[in-house]
Write a protein that holds these residues in place. Structure first.
Motif, PDB file in Angstrom:
ATOM      1  N   LEU A 191      19.583  27.314  29.803  1.00  0.00           N
ATOM      2  CA  LEU A 191      20.031  27.119  31.171  1.00  0.00           C
ATOM      3  C   LEU A 191      18.797  26.714  32.113  1.00  0.00           C
ATOM      4  CD1 LEU A 191      22.611  30.066  32.295  1.00  0.00           C
ATOM      5  CD2 LEU A 191      23.270  27.504  31.633  1.00  0.00           C
TER       6      LEU A 191
ATOM      7  N   ARG B  49      24.354  27.244  22.430  1.00  0.00           N
ATOM      8  CA  ARG B  49      25.140  27.999  23.490  1.00  0.00           C
ATOM      9  C   ARG B  49      26.526  28.510  22.722  1.00  0.00           C
ATOM     10  NH1 ARG B  49      24.454  23.939  28.331  1.00  0.00           N
ATOM     11  NH2 ARG B  49      22.508  24.474  29.039  1.00  0.00           N
TER      12      ARG B  49
ATOM     13  N   PHE C  81      25.977  37.627  33.289  1.00  0.00           N
ATOM     14  CA  PHE C  81      25.342  37.486  34.669  1.00  0.00           C
ATOM     15  C   PHE C  81      25.413  38.554  35.465  1.00  0.00           C
ATOM     16  CE2 PHE C  81      26.726  33.510  32.799  1.00  0.00           C
ATOM     17  CZ  PHE C  81      25.403  32.649  32.878  1.00  0.00           C
TER      18      PHE C  81
ATOM     19  N   ASN D 280      30.351  35.570  37.328  1.00  0.00           N
ATOM     20  CA  ASN D 280      30.378  34.270  37.288  1.00  0.00           C
ATOM     21  C   ASN D 280      31.700  34.038  36.588  1.00  0.00           C
ATOM     22  OD1 ASN D 280      28.118  33.921  38.312  1.00  0.00           O
ATOM     23  ND2 ASN D 280      27.059  32.973  36.617  1.00  0.00           N
TER      24      ASN D 280
ATOM     25  N   PHE E 189      35.576  32.666  36.513  1.00  0.00           N
ATOM     26  CA  PHE E 189      36.242  31.466  37.148  1.00  0.00           C
ATOM     27  C   PHE E 189      37.493  31.872  37.821  1.00  0.00           C
ATOM     28  CE2 PHE E 189      34.756  29.660  32.860  1.00  0.00           C
ATOM     29  CZ  PHE E 189      33.495  29.364  33.505  1.00  0.00           C
TER      30      PHE E 189
ATOM     31  N   ARG F 194      34.861  37.784  27.611  1.00  0.00           N
ATOM     32  CA  ARG F 194      34.936  36.241  27.690  1.00  0.00           C
ATOM     33  C   ARG F 194      33.809  35.674  26.800  1.00  0.00           C
ATOM     34  NH1 ARG F 194      33.672  32.577  33.182  1.00  0.00           N
ATOM     35  NH2 ARG F 194      31.809  33.702  32.731  1.00  0.00           N
TER      36      ARG F 194
ATOM     37  N   LYS G  25      26.339  27.952  42.142  1.00  0.00           N
ATOM     38  CA  LYS G  25      25.553  27.492  41.071  1.00  0.00           C
ATOM     39  C   LYS G  25      26.075  28.147  39.723  1.00  0.00           C
ATOM     40  CE  LYS G  25      20.855  26.702  39.724  1.00  0.00           C
ATOM     41  NZ  LYS G  25      19.980  27.877  39.673  1.00  0.00           N
ATOM     42  N   GLY G  26      26.484  29.561  39.894  1.00  0.00           N
ATOM     43  CA  GLY G  26      26.821  30.476  38.866  1.00  0.00           C
ATOM     44  C   GLY G  26      28.078  29.809  38.054  1.00  0.00           C
ATOM     45  N   GLN G  27      28.849  29.179  38.805  1.00  0.00           N
ATOM     46  CA  GLN G  27      29.991  28.541  38.188  1.00  0.00           C
ATOM     47  C   GLN G  27      29.762  27.761  37.200  1.00  0.00           C
ATOM     48  OE1 GLN G  27      33.543  29.172  38.704  1.00  0.00           O
ATOM     49  NE2 GLN G  27      32.557  31.128  39.449  1.00  0.00           N
TER      50      GLN G  27
ATOM     51  N   GLU H 123      26.889  27.831  35.680  1.00  0.00           N
ATOM     52  CA  GLU H 123      25.986  28.488  34.482  1.00  0.00           C
ATOM     53  C   GLU H 123      26.828  29.099  33.670  1.00  0.00           C
ATOM     54  OE1 GLU H 123      23.179  30.712  36.837  1.00  0.00           O
ATOM     55  OE2 GLU H 123      21.999  29.153  37.121  1.00  0.00           O
ATOM     56  N   GLY H 124      28.008  29.689  34.371  1.00  0.00           N
ATOM     57  CA  GLY H 124      28.998  30.369  33.489  1.00  0.00           C
ATOM     58  C   GLY H 124      29.529  29.515  32.426  1.00  0.00           C
ATOM     59  N   ALA H 125      29.999  28.213  32.912  1.00  0.00           N
ATOM     60  CA  ALA H 125      30.574  27.200  32.081  1.00  0.00           C
ATOM     61  C   ALA H 125      29.566  26.792  31.034  1.00  0.00           C
ATOM     62  CB  ALA H 125      31.072  26.073  32.954  1.00  0.00           C
ATOM     63  N   MET H 126      28.292  26.566  31.454  1.00  0.00           N
ATOM     64  CA  MET H 126      27.260  26.113  30.568  1.00  0.00           C
ATOM     65  C   MET H 126      27.082  27.041  29.306  1.00  0.00           C
ATOM     66  SD  MET H 126      24.389  23.703  32.222  1.00  0.00           S
ATOM     67  CE  MET H 126      24.115  24.519  33.780  1.00  0.00           C
TER      68      MET H 126
END
Ligand SMILES: Nc1ncnc2c1ncn2[C@@H]1O[C@H](COP(=O)(O)OP(=O)(O)OP(=O)(O)O)[C@@H](O)[C@H]1O
Ligand SMILES: [Mg+2]
Lengths: 265, 383
Positions: free
Chosen positions: A74, A100, A107, A111, A113, A173, B274-276, B278-281
């Motif tokens: 990241l 990844r 986090f 985070n 969705f 998740r 930004k967290g969205q 980062e979560g996806a990445m």
């Protein structure tokens, strides 16, 4: 409520289940990173074996987040070498994707969705990254939601869950991708005290299952029970590392002593 | 100040022995009466506003009804019939005489069934697309966005399958209005999304090109775009190459609205934390999957009001094509209202009333539909 309520949480972990292998999971060698002129990581050397549980602590701004975020790219490092599960991180996008897929991350602010249900949050990556059939992905997701003890929330949206529940979903998740390594960046510091325990318990059960874990956390109770190594960082460098007993009982460096005296009262 | 004895003050210690049971709210809060009191008559100022609003609305409605029905002329064969009374209302026979022109323009009468069929297919495909619960969404999307344009093009233009060719210069009225509006709407959203992503791209060349494109199209008025497309473009084209005039207008309108759409979408993208990303990445999603599955759905949902705003603006801006002598509905009304056979005091007013109702119905429909979707997509993440 006193400040040390958190560290007063009673946690039980069975260390006999946590086995460290002699294979390397993550290796950071001479890693340096700059944000513009600001030298944020300075010559980081760290080798993590499979099955190890590492707790990283240190004052705010010391580079803890930056360091573990380098492990799944990241953040990009500028100097040195990072090897994750045998794959060296470079600009090669394919390798980054591979890493990844093997590394899960949890986090501070979950985070999740918000436009997807809990179940969809958990099946998204298995379906699109691992090309798993939807039905199988849902079974896997339900398995892990059960493991974090919230299968009944599967069809709700993240906004309808408490913080502790959301963080457990975030863990589930990540687990759905069947990662080899899990990174945690202050997973409990955005939670109310009564929710911290439920998340830590899930993390303990994960440790007992043999997961390789790197946790940035100030939950010293967790560190004592679960970690096999505690790392103290300050000013972008690793200042001290030791087994939890020795780390808390007999810190060597002045900064470590000062830091511990502040957080342990 | 008097001293109070200890027994007068509330005791410090308190223990509840009986729980208070929940009761229904008082009658003044519920039902019709409660609603009226709360929303219309809560304060003297509110009562005054309610009264003024009520009379204003009643007066307006009466004016319209009076003009369109009470004083209107319903039967007649020429402007003569609408000139009889000095105080005449709407001249409906004029609309009756011309309504086909309003709908089809000068599209050949024998071929108008093709327009009808295209319109019918459009509605049949659009309605299930708009109903979230309707089945076969994927097939529906493919049919509507991929197959239907080809079908509509072949049907309306013709020239194959034994269908006579109908040049676009003959098209007009509602047909042209809808062709321009639907093309503009369907093209502008995907183009706008791409431009918005381009403008936020990490690659400097792509970012620069997107920015130049957006700022260029936003910087010139649509009228200028249409004038340039219809009058100047042919000058630059090699001799013999002739791009259809309607097509040029369609491209102009699409690119113009895409630039606006891009900025609306960019606004939505900026609101995604930004967290969205980062979560996806961290889950290993690639750039396009992250954008398509995580970021864009949230960003677009946030800017539905802005998107629909752009659509509505675009829909009304289609009337500008009449400046380059493409006769949309408004163009047709302008064209026929001066017909000497229908010369009457209210001919033009009647025509414009028809246009106003047409545009209002479509724009209001879009607005209501977007509100419905907003509610539906609300997953309650704002706790
Ligand atoms: N994107 C960025 N650009 C510039 N500086 C940054 C950026 N991200 C972090 N920093 C700086 O790098 C330093 C290390 O940040 P980092 O987030 O790793 O600290 P941390 O140890 O995780 O602290 P905390 O306990 O507050 O989370 C901080 O001084 C921070 O201000
Ligand atoms: Mg941090």
């Amino acid at each position: 409520m006193s400040d040390n309520t958190v560290s007063a949480i009673e946690l039980k972990a069975d260390r006999s289940k946590m086995k460290v292998s002699d294979e390397t999971a993550v290796k950071l060698a001479g890693v340096n990173k700059w944000y513009g002129d600001f030298h944020v990581l300075k010559d980081i050397n760290l080798t993590v074996m499979k099955g190890e549980r590492i707790v990283i602590c240190g004052p705010s701004g010391s580079g803890k987040s930056t360091m573990i975020r380098c492990i799944n790219r990241l953040e990009e490092h500028q100097k040195g070498q990072i090897v994750v599960d045998g794959i060296e991180l470079t600009n090669d996008l394919k390798k980054i994707d591979e890493v990844r897929r093997d590394v899960g991350m949890v986090f501070q602010h979950f985070n999740l969705f918000p436009h997807l249900t809990i179940l969809e949050n958990c099946t998204l990556a298995p379906i699109w990254v691992k090309k798993m059939p939807k039905k199988e992905a849902e079974e896997v997701a339900m398995h892990y939601l059960k493991r974090v003890r919230i299968p009944e929330q599967a069809n709700k949206y993240p906004g309808q869950l408490s913080g502790g529940q959301q963080q457990r979903v975030a863990i589930a998740r990540s687990l759905c991708m069947n990662p080899k390594i899990m990174l945690f960046d202050e997973p409990t510091s955005a939670l109310d005290p009564e929710m911290v325990k439920e998340v830590l318990e899930v993390m303990i059960s994960l440790a007992e299952s043999g997961m390789t874990m790197l946790c940035v956390t100030h939950e010293m109770g967790f560190a004592r029970q679960v970690a096999n190594r505690v790392i103290f960082m300050d000013a972008g460098q690793i200042i001290e590392q030791n087994e939890p007993e020795a780390f808390f009982g007999n810190p060597q460096h002045e900064r470590t002593k000062l830091f511990l005296s502040q957080i342990l009262h | 100040m008097t001293m109070t004895s200890a027994s007068d003050t509330a005791p410090i210690a308190f223990v509840r022995h009986e729980m208070v049971q929940a009761e229904p709210p008082p009658p003044s809060m519920v039902g019709m009466q409660g609603w009226l009191k709360k929303n219309l008559f809560s304060t003297p100022g509110n009562i005054l506003l309610t009264a003024v609003g009520f009379f204003l609305a009643a007066w307006l409605i009466w004016q319209v009804v009076d003009f369109a029905i009470v004083r209107a002329v319903f039967v007649g064969t020429s402007g003569e019939d609408c000139r009889k009374s000095p105080d005449v209302g709407a001249c409906w026979p004029y609309v009756q005489a011309y309504w086909k022109l309003f709908v089809y323009g000068r599209y050949p009468i024998a071929e108008r069934w093709r327009v009808d069929l295209t319109g019918l297919v459009f509605v049949v495909l659009l309605v299930p697309l708009m109903i979230p619960a309707a089945p076969l969404k994927r097939l529906n999307v493919i049919l509507f966005f991929l197959i239907f344009p080809v079908f509509a093009f072949s049907m309306l233009v013709g020239g194959w399958f034994g269908l006579p060719h109908v040049e676009t210069a003959l098209w007009g009225g509602v047909l042209v209005s809808l062709v321009v509006a639907v093309t503009g709407i369907v093209m502008s959203l995907p183009l706008g999304v791409l431009l918005a992503l381009g403008r936020r791209s990490k690659m400097p060349v792509i970012r620069l090109l997107s920015t130049i494109f957006i700022e260029f199209w936003r910087g010139v008025p649509l009228i200028t775009v249409l004038f340039m497309a219809s009058n100047m473009l042919p000058l630059f084209m090699p001799a013999g190459v002739d791009v259809d005039k309607l097509l040029r207008a369609l491209i102009g309108v699409s690119l113009f609205s895409a630039a606006y759409m891009a900025e609306v979408v960019r606004g939505g993208l900026q609101a995604i934390p930004k967290g969205q990303y980062e979560g996806a990445m961290a889950l290993g999603l690639s750039y396009w999957r992250m954008m398509g599955l995580v970021v864009m759905p949230q960003a677009l949902k946030l800017v539905i009001p802005g998107i629909v705003n752009t659509f509505i603006g675009l829909f009304k801006d289609t009337t500008l094509v009449s400046i380059v002598s493409i006769f949309d509905l408004l163009g047709m009304i302008n064209f026929t209202r001066t017909d000497s056979a229908w010369a009457a005091p209210t001919t033009a007013m009647t025509g414009y009333l028809v246009a106003a109702v047409f545009y209002w119905v479509f724009c209001f429909g879009m607005s209501r539909y977007s509100m419905f979707m907003e509610n539906r997509l609300n997953t309650g993440h704002k706790r």
